[in-house]
Design a protein around this motif. Structure first.
Motif, PDB file in Angstrom:
ATOM      1  N   GLN A 178     -31.270  10.821 -16.805  1.00  0.00           N
ATOM      2  CA  GLN A 178     -30.135  10.072 -17.329  1.00  0.00           C
ATOM      3  C   GLN A 178     -28.967  11.012 -17.565  1.00  0.00           C
ATOM      4  O   GLN A 178     -29.146  12.147 -18.004  1.00  0.00           O
ATOM      5  CB  GLN A 178     -30.510   9.377 -18.646  1.00  0.00           C
ATOM      6  N   PHE A 179     -27.766  10.555 -17.263  1.00  0.00           N
ATOM      7  CA  PHE A 179     -26.571  11.334 -17.557  1.00  0.00           C
ATOM      8  C   PHE A 179     -25.574  10.454 -18.300  1.00  0.00           C
ATOM      9  O   PHE A 179     -25.730   9.234 -18.388  1.00  0.00           O
ATOM     10  CB  PHE A 179     -25.946  11.917 -16.283  1.00  0.00           C
ATOM     11  N   ILE A 180     -24.562  11.085 -18.876  1.00  0.00           N
ATOM     12  CA  ILE A 180     -23.628  10.388 -19.749  1.00  0.00           C
ATOM     13  C   ILE A 180     -22.203  10.647 -19.270  1.00  0.00           C
ATOM     14  O   ILE A 180     -21.793  11.797 -19.099  1.00  0.00           O
ATOM     15  CB  ILE A 180     -23.785  10.855 -21.203  1.00  0.00           C
ATOM     16  N   ALA A 181     -21.445   9.560 -19.075  1.00  0.00           N
ATOM     17  CA  ALA A 181     -20.049   9.665 -18.665  1.00  0.00           C
ATOM     18  C   ALA A 181     -19.172   8.993 -19.711  1.00  0.00           C
ATOM     19  O   ALA A 181     -19.285   7.781 -19.942  1.00  0.00           O
ATOM     20  CB  ALA A 181     -19.838   9.022 -17.298  1.00  0.00           C
ATOM     21  N   ASP A 182     -18.312   9.773 -20.360  1.00  0.00           N
ATOM     22  CA  ASP A 182     -17.381   9.262 -21.360  1.00  0.00           C
ATOM     23  C   ASP A 182     -16.094   8.878 -20.625  1.00  0.00           C
ATOM     24  O   ASP A 182     -15.390   9.730 -20.085  1.00  0.00           O
ATOM     25  CB  ASP A 182     -17.109  10.333 -22.413  1.00  0.00           C
ATOM     26  N   LEU A 183     -15.789   7.588 -20.591  1.00  0.00           N
ATOM     27  CA  LEU A 183     -14.636   7.086 -19.849  1.00  0.00           C
ATOM     28  C   LEU A 183     -13.390   6.949 -20.726  1.00  0.00           C
ATOM     29  O   LEU A 183     -12.346   6.518 -20.241  1.00  0.00           O
ATOM     30  CB  LEU A 183     -14.972   5.725 -19.228  1.00  0.00           C
ATOM     31  N   ARG A 184     -13.498   7.335 -21.983  1.00  0.00           N
ATOM     32  CA  ARG A 184     -12.366   7.226 -22.897  1.00  0.00           C
ATOM     33  C   ARG A 184     -11.338   8.313 -22.618  1.00  0.00           C
ATOM     34  O   ARG A 184     -11.670   9.366 -22.062  1.00  0.00           O
ATOM     35  CB  ARG A 184     -12.850   7.329 -24.345  1.00  0.00           C
ATOM     36  N   PRO A 185     -10.084   8.110 -23.006  1.00  0.00           N
ATOM     37  CA  PRO A 185      -9.082   9.172 -22.867  1.00  0.00           C
ATOM     38  C   PRO A 185      -9.515  10.425 -23.616  1.00  0.00           C
ATOM     39  O   PRO A 185     -10.182  10.350 -24.657  1.00  0.00           O
ATOM     40  CB  PRO A 185      -7.821   8.557 -23.488  1.00  0.00           C
ATOM     41  N   ALA A 186      -9.148  11.564 -23.087  1.00  0.00           N
ATOM     42  CA  ALA A 186      -9.498  12.834 -23.728  1.00  0.00           C
ATOM     43  C   ALA A 186      -9.000  12.863 -25.166  1.00  0.00           C
ATOM     44  O   ALA A 186      -7.886  12.429 -25.467  1.00  0.00           O
ATOM     45  CB  ALA A 186      -8.891  13.997 -22.941  1.00  0.00           C
ATOM     46  N   GLY A 187      -9.847  13.359 -26.055  1.00  0.00           N
ATOM     47  CA  GLY A 187      -9.478  13.481 -27.456  1.00  0.00           C
ATOM     48  C   GLY A 187      -9.793  12.268 -28.302  1.00  0.00           C
ATOM     49  O   GLY A 187      -9.554  12.287 -29.517  1.00  0.00           O
TER      50      GLY A 187
ATOM     51  N   LEU B 227     -19.779   3.676 -11.473  1.00  0.00           N
ATOM     52  CA  LEU B 227     -18.525   3.446 -10.746  1.00  0.00           C
ATOM     53  C   LEU B 227     -17.410   3.395 -11.790  1.00  0.00           C
ATOM     54  O   LEU B 227     -16.998   2.324 -12.230  1.00  0.00           O
ATOM     55  CB  LEU B 227     -18.587   2.145  -9.936  1.00  0.00           C
ATOM     56  N   PRO B 228     -16.919   4.557 -12.204  1.00  0.00           N
ATOM     57  CA  PRO B 228     -16.003   4.624 -13.351  1.00  0.00           C
ATOM     58  C   PRO B 228     -14.800   3.696 -13.260  1.00  0.00           C
ATOM     59  O   PRO B 228     -14.433   3.060 -14.257  1.00  0.00           O
ATOM     60  CB  PRO B 228     -15.580   6.100 -13.363  1.00  0.00           C
ATOM     61  N   ASP B 229     -14.173   3.607 -12.086  1.00  0.00           N
ATOM     62  CA  ASP B 229     -12.963   2.793 -11.979  1.00  0.00           C
ATOM     63  C   ASP B 229     -13.225   1.323 -12.269  1.00  0.00           C
ATOM     64  O   ASP B 229     -12.329   0.609 -12.725  1.00  0.00           O
ATOM     65  CB  ASP B 229     -12.338   2.943 -10.587  1.00  0.00           C
ATOM     66  N   ALA B 230     -14.449   0.865 -12.021  1.00  0.00           N
ATOM     67  CA  ALA B 230     -14.775  -0.537 -12.280  1.00  0.00           C
ATOM     68  C   ALA B 230     -14.899  -0.836 -13.765  1.00  0.00           C
ATOM     69  O   ALA B 230     -14.827  -2.003 -14.176  1.00  0.00           O
ATOM     70  CB  ALA B 230     -16.074  -0.907 -11.563  1.00  0.00           C
ATOM     71  N   TYR B 231     -15.080   0.218 -14.576  1.00  0.00           N
ATOM     72  CA  TYR B 231     -15.254   0.034 -16.019  1.00  0.00           C
ATOM     73  C   TYR B 231     -14.009   0.350 -16.824  1.00  0.00           C
ATOM     74  O   TYR B 231     -13.990   0.121 -18.040  1.00  0.00           O
ATOM     75  CB  TYR B 231     -16.368   0.947 -16.531  1.00  0.00           C
ATOM     76  N   ARG B 232     -12.972   0.889 -16.192  1.00  0.00           N
ATOM     77  CA  ARG B 232     -11.793   1.335 -16.930  1.00  0.00           C
ATOM     78  C   ARG B 232     -11.235   0.206 -17.777  1.00  0.00           C
ATOM     79  O   ARG B 232     -11.055  -0.919 -17.306  1.00  0.00           O
ATOM     80  CB  ARG B 232     -10.714   1.838 -15.969  1.00  0.00           C
ATOM     81  N   ASP B 233     -10.962   0.518 -19.039  1.00  0.00           N
ATOM     82  CA  ASP B 233     -10.418  -0.425 -20.013  1.00  0.00           C
ATOM     83  C   ASP B 233     -11.390  -1.551 -20.344  1.00  0.00           C
ATOM     84  O   ASP B 233     -11.013  -2.528 -21.009  1.00  0.00           O
ATOM     85  CB  ASP B 233      -9.091  -1.024 -19.524  1.00  0.00           C
ATOM     86  N   LEU B 234     -12.636  -1.438 -19.898  1.00  0.00           N
ATOM     87  CA  LEU B 234     -13.650  -2.459 -20.172  1.00  0.00           C
ATOM     88  C   LEU B 234     -14.829  -1.889 -20.952  1.00  0.00           C
ATOM     89  O   LEU B 234     -15.315  -2.513 -21.891  1.00  0.00           O
ATOM     90  CB  LEU B 234     -14.151  -3.078 -18.870  1.00  0.00           C
ATOM     91  N   VAL B 235     -15.303  -0.720 -20.531  1.00  0.00           N
ATOM     92  CA  VAL B 235     -16.443  -0.048 -21.163  1.00  0.00           C
ATOM     93  C   VAL B 235     -16.031   1.387 -21.466  1.00  0.00           C
ATOM     94  O   VAL B 235     -15.368   2.036 -20.650  1.00  0.00           O
ATOM     95  CB  VAL B 235     -17.684  -0.062 -20.241  1.00  0.00           C
ATOM     96  N   ASP B 236     -16.418   1.890 -22.629  1.00  0.00           N
ATOM     97  CA  ASP B 236     -15.978   3.224 -23.048  1.00  0.00           C
ATOM     98  C   ASP B 236     -16.896   4.348 -22.570  1.00  0.00           C
ATOM     99  O   ASP B 236     -16.421   5.409 -22.161  1.00  0.00           O
ATOM    100  CB  ASP B 236     -15.879   3.274 -24.582  1.00  0.00           C
ATOM    101  N   ILE B 237     -18.199   4.131 -22.669  1.00  0.00           N
ATOM    102  CA  ILE B 237     -19.173   5.168 -22.309  1.00  0.00           C
ATOM    103  C   ILE B 237     -20.279   4.514 -21.486  1.00  0.00           C
ATOM    104  O   ILE B 237     -20.760   3.434 -21.835  1.00  0.00           O
ATOM    105  CB  ILE B 237     -19.784   5.823 -23.567  1.00  0.00           C
TER     106      ILE B 237
END
Length: 266
Positions: free
Chosen positions: A232-241, A191-201
């Motif tokens: 398993q899959f990987i979602a990078d939640l950090r800003p691009a770059g 649930l990406p929105d729940a991790y924003r600014d809390l968890v990076d990957i």
């Protein structure tokens, strides 16, 4: 933010649909018509239980068990959340494979803390200044209460998804706010929105073969023995770059083994 508030978005995302089956042994499993989810049971519950009373129950109500202090109930709650959020469609939307293939790239030369002893993955952190926190410490590990002292100085923190189930995750995130944070494992809900600014990957798991997973759990297999039924899959939640980049962000292809470091910095 209240620690309980961290769980609200996950619970709000789960609808009121019927559970079709559930089982706990060493692992918790919950299935509905929408999908199947799993979660590790804190303390590795040993007795098999098919929880027949949950058949037809509301998936949302079962998901709310994640707030229970009973380890089996809490694992059932996590599995119910994962059954709705960690769906097979995500396998084609994200790179698949182990996040530990990225470990050297992410942690080389950096103060790294691993929460949970990931056996078989330590070689991937050979270039890191590694500290392991473990509830049941092995030789060389620190007990988990050391987190209050170790995490604020960490540059990279790798957390087992079981911290979501045992409810230590909100505090661990708070202590790790200055680090690159990675949440990994079958208990991790997507649930990406729940991790924003809390968890990076995040590196969650999808149950791609529910029948096989159920059979393996019924046989008392540990989580690592369920791999044929999981992806398993990987979602990078950090800003691009953001650096360090993951392997497919550099080459277009995910790594299949521990990647060699090419750059450092967050």
């Amino acid at each position: 933010m209240s620690a309980w508030n961290f769980y609200s978005p996950f619970l709000d995302a789960v609808p009121d649909i019927p559970v079709s089956r559930a089982i706990t042994h060493r692992v918790a499993f919950v299935q509905s018509d929408h999908g199947a989810g799993i979660a590790s049971i804190p303390g590795e519950h040993q007795d098999a239980d098919t929880h027949e009373h949950l058949a037809g129950a509301s998936l949302r109500e079962v998901a709310s068990l994640v707030t229970s202090w009973d380890p089996v109930e809490s694992a059932l709650g996590s599995a119910a959340i994962n059954s709705y959020l960690n769906v097979p469609e995500l396998v084609s939307a994200f790179p698949t494979g182990s996040i530990f293939a990225e470990a050297r790239q992410l942690s080389a030369g950096r103060r790294t803390v691993m929460i949970g002893h990931f056996r078989g993955q330590l070689a991937c952190f050979a270039d890191a200044d590694l500290t392991i926190l473990e509830r049941r410490p092995q030789p060389g590990d620190l007990p988990d209460q050391a987190s209050e002292y170790v995490l604020p100085q960490a540059e990279v923190v790798v957390m087992t998804g079981m911290t979501f189930t045992n409810k230590t995750l909100p505090r661990l995130i708070e202590l790790s706010k200055d680090a690159l944070t990675i949440l990994v494992g079958p208990s991790t809900p997507y649930l990406p929105d729940a991790y924003r600014d809390l968890v990076d990957i995040i590196a969650p798991t999808v149950v791609t073969d529910p029948d096989h997973a159920y059979e393996l759990i019924a046989d008392g297999k540990r989580m690592r023995r369920l791999r044929p039924a999981l992806t398993q899959f990987i979602a990078d939640l950090r800003p691009a770059g953001t650096l360090p980049a993951l392997s497919w962000q550099r080459t277009g292809l995910p790594a299949s083994q521990c990647a060699q470091p090419t750059t450092r910095g967050r």
